[in-house]
Design a protein around this motif. Structure first.
Motif, mmCIF file in Angstrom:
data_model
loop_
_atom_site.group_PDB
_atom_site.id
_atom_site.type_symbol
_atom_site.label_atom_id
_atom_site.label_comp_id
_atom_site.label_asym_id
_atom_site.label_seq_id
_atom_site.Cartn_x
_atom_site.Cartn_y
_atom_site.Cartn_z
ATOM 1 N N ARG A 34 4.149 4.586 1.035
ATOM 2 C CA ARG A 34 3.627 5.929 0.773
ATOM 3 C C ARG A 34 4.678 6.797 0.089
ATOM 4 O O ARG A 34 4.359 7.556 -0.833
ATOM 5 N N PHE A 89 4.920 5.616 -3.576
ATOM 6 C CA PHE A 89 3.785 6.118 -4.363
ATOM 7 C C PHE A 89 3.961 7.614 -4.640
ATOM 8 O O PHE A 89 3.798 8.074 -5.769
ATOM 9 N N PHE A 96 -0.573 10.976 -1.067
ATOM 10 C CA PHE A 96 0.217 9.826 -0.619
ATOM 11 C C PHE A 96 1.245 10.224 0.426
ATOM 12 O O PHE A 96 1.476 9.492 1.389
ATOM 13 N N PHE A 120 -6.136 9.831 1.516
ATOM 14 C CA PHE A 120 -5.279 8.747 1.034
ATOM 15 C C PHE A 120 -6.062 7.677 0.289
ATOM 16 O O PHE A 120 -5.686 7.294 -0.827
ATOM 17 N N ALA A 156 -5.739 6.729 -3.603
ATOM 18 C CA ALA A 156 -5.335 5.393 -4.052
ATOM 19 C C ALA A 156 -6.338 4.847 -5.080
ATOM 20 O O ALA A 156 -5.945 4.263 -6.089
ATOM 21 N N PRO A 191 -3.624 4.846 5.135
ATOM 22 C CA PRO A 191 -2.281 5.416 5.197
ATOM 23 C C PRO A 191 -1.459 5.023 6.422
ATOM 24 O O PRO A 191 -0.322 5.459 6.560
#
Length: 135
Positions: A11, A14, A62, A68, A72, A120
């Motif tokens: 996370r 990202f 993120f 989340f 994504a 997440p």
């Protein structure tokens, strides 16, 4: 503990990638607009600002875990769009490195799809979203 650490590291990566991308846009929006214009898109300055704020939203999602899975999935679509728009086959002949940039987007997509499918994680995650989070 290892799974939680791996998820949190992913996370952070990202989030950092999208924060880095958006910081370059905010530091020189004109250069970003020029790059967009060179790819043949209309309204390049407007699109540069849209991209910057979109990337901020992705980074927040993120880093917090809120929305989340949606982030994504949207990021995956965005990354593949960027691959074809800015590093696609029409650019390979002039610069062989562009093929490498193109392929790199698909490895990023793979991670984003994995993140979409698995969510997440349980720790340090805001449980908000439109899509059902994995159990």
């Amino acid at each position: 503990m290892a799974k939680t650490t791996a998820i949190l590291a992913a996370r952070l990566i990202f989030g950092a990638m999208f924060l880095m991308a958006t910081s370059f846009k905010f530091m020189d929006m004109g250069a970003t607009a020029g790059y967009i214009a060179a790819a043949g898109f209309p309204f390049p300055l407007f699109l540069a600002w849209v991209a910057a704020f979109f990337e901020v939203g992705l980074a927040v999602a993120f880093l917090t875990g809120a929305f989340f899975s949606e982030a994504a999935l949207l990021a995956g679509v965005y990354v593949i769009f960027l691959a074809f728009a800015f590093h696609g086959p029409n650019r390979w002949e002039g610069n062989q490195a562009e093929f490498g940039f193109f392929v790199d987007h698909f490895t990023f997509l793979a991670g984003l799809l994995f993140a979409f499918a698995h969510g997440p994680g349980e720790k340090l995650s805001v449980k908000m979203g439109l899509l059902r989070q994995p159990a």
